[in-house]
Scaffold this motif. Sequence first.
Motif, PDB file in Angstrom:
ATOM      1  N   PHE A 190       7.323  -1.560 -11.001  1.00  0.00           N
ATOM      2  CA  PHE A 190       6.302  -1.817  -9.991  1.00  0.00           C
ATOM      3  C   PHE A 190       6.522  -3.087  -9.502  1.00  0.00           C
ATOM      4  N   ALA A 191       6.817  -4.051 -10.316  1.00  0.00           N
ATOM      5  CA  ALA A 191       6.981  -5.358 -10.233  1.00  0.00           C
ATOM      6  C   ALA A 191       8.262  -5.730  -9.518  1.00  0.00           C
ATOM      7  N   ALA A 192       9.304  -5.055  -9.967  1.00  0.00           N
ATOM      8  CA  ALA A 192      10.451  -5.346  -9.347  1.00  0.00           C
ATOM      9  C   ALA A 192      10.506  -4.407  -7.718  1.00  0.00           C
ATOM     10  N   GLU A 193       9.828  -3.437  -7.910  1.00  0.00           N
ATOM     11  CA  GLU A 193       9.851  -2.903  -6.455  1.00  0.00           C
ATOM     12  C   GLU A 193       8.760  -3.570  -5.625  1.00  0.00           C
ATOM     13  N   THR A 194       7.841  -4.354  -6.062  1.00  0.00           N
ATOM     14  CA  THR A 194       7.071  -5.443  -5.254  1.00  0.00           C
ATOM     15  C   THR A 194       8.054  -6.435  -4.611  1.00  0.00           C
ATOM     16  N   ASP A 195       8.887  -6.984  -5.630  1.00  0.00           N
ATOM     17  CA  ASP A 195       9.876  -7.966  -5.138  1.00  0.00           C
ATOM     18  C   ASP A 195      10.763  -7.239  -4.272  1.00  0.00           C
ATOM     19  N   ALA A 196      11.191  -6.302  -4.209  1.00  0.00           N
ATOM     20  CA  ALA A 196      12.257  -5.639  -3.249  1.00  0.00           C
ATOM     21  C   ALA A 196      11.809  -5.523  -2.065  1.00  0.00           C
ATOM     22  N   ILE A 197      10.379  -5.355  -1.822  1.00  0.00           N
ATOM     23  CA  ILE A 197       9.839  -5.462  -0.262  1.00  0.00           C
ATOM     24  C   ILE A 197      10.306  -6.752   0.342  1.00  0.00           C
ATOM     25  N   ALA A 257       0.824  -1.092  -0.050  1.00  0.00           N
ATOM     26  CA  ALA A 257       0.103   0.130   0.113  1.00  0.00           C
ATOM     27  C   ALA A 257       1.012   1.192  -0.017  1.00  0.00           C
ATOM     28  N   HIS A 258       1.785   1.097   0.766  1.00  0.00           N
ATOM     29  CA  HIS A 258       2.979   2.446   0.858  1.00  0.00           C
ATOM     30  C   HIS A 258       3.451   2.527  -0.853  1.00  0.00           C
ATOM     31  N   LEU A 259       3.970   1.317  -1.298  1.00  0.00           N
ATOM     32  CA  LEU A 259       4.467   1.273  -2.717  1.00  0.00           C
ATOM     33  C   LEU A 259       3.392   2.022  -3.694  1.00  0.00           C
ATOM     34  N   SER A 260       2.211   1.680  -3.190  1.00  0.00           N
ATOM     35  CA  SER A 260       1.336   2.088  -4.449  1.00  0.00           C
ATOM     36  C   SER A 260       1.041   3.584  -4.108  1.00  0.00           C
ATOM     37  N   GLY A 261       0.798   4.090  -2.867  1.00  0.00           N
ATOM     38  CA  GLY A 261       0.941   5.392  -2.557  1.00  0.00           C
ATOM     39  C   GLY A 261       1.864   6.277  -3.318  1.00  0.00           C
ATOM     40  N   ARG A 262       3.305   5.819  -3.170  1.00  0.00           N
ATOM     41  CA  ARG A 262       4.178   6.571  -3.492  1.00  0.00           C
ATOM     42  C   ARG A 262       4.279   6.590  -5.127  1.00  0.00           C
ATOM     43  N   THR A 263       3.979   5.535  -5.839  1.00  0.00           N
ATOM     44  CA  THR A 263       4.338   5.399  -7.145  1.00  0.00           C
ATOM     45  C   THR A 263       2.833   5.842  -7.879  1.00  0.00           C
ATOM     46  N   GLY A 264       1.535   5.886  -7.304  1.00  0.00           N
ATOM     47  CA  GLY A 264       0.440   5.947  -7.921  1.00  0.00           C
ATOM     48  C   GLY A 264      -0.115   4.947  -8.738  1.00  0.00           C
ATOM     49  N   TYR A 265       0.453   3.922  -8.841  1.00  0.00           N
ATOM     50  CA  TYR A 265       0.019   2.606  -9.286  1.00  0.00           C
ATOM     51  C   TYR A 265      -0.519   1.704  -8.360  1.00  0.00           C
ATOM     52  N   TYR A 266      -1.945   1.412  -8.671  1.00  0.00           N
ATOM     53  CA  TYR A 266      -2.434   0.108  -7.726  1.00  0.00           C
ATOM     54  C   TYR A 266      -2.823  -1.171  -8.282  1.00  0.00           C
ATOM     55  N   PRO A 267      -2.076  -2.174  -8.129  1.00  0.00           N
ATOM     56  CA  PRO A 267      -2.127  -3.460  -8.737  1.00  0.00           C
ATOM     57  C   PRO A 267      -3.815  -3.806  -8.321  1.00  0.00           C
ATOM     58  N   SER A 268      -4.175  -5.060  -9.147  1.00  0.00           N
ATOM     59  CA  SER A 268      -5.356  -5.926  -8.563  1.00  0.00           C
ATOM     60  C   SER A 268      -4.696  -6.973  -7.417  1.00  0.00           C
TER      61      SER A 268
END
Length: 91
Positions: A76-83, A39-50
């Motif tokens: 976004f995928a790479a940053e999700t993996d980085a979490i 959720a923090h990543l989405s808020g920062r990037t403005g992209y909201y996945p399903s």
Amino acid sequence: MADIHSLNQWDTHKLPVGMSRRYEFRSYEETRQFLDDLAHLSGRTGYYPSLNFNRTQVTVRIEAEAKELGMMEYGFAAETDAILSHKALAA
């Protein structure tokens, strides 16, 4: 950001154009922390996945904004993996 070519655990889809990956966790608390971080990543990037999730699994689906996947989706995928990689390093 990770190299987009290292996203081999993501499945790509043609209709609609996108990519998805399922993450598995040992507990609900880990699942919840991942969702909060996402959720923090989405808020920062403005992209909201399903998202589809249960107690110990989260499936993230990223759909292309255009006719093909681009840098925004791969990033976004790479940053999700980085979490998760950052969490593993901290443990």
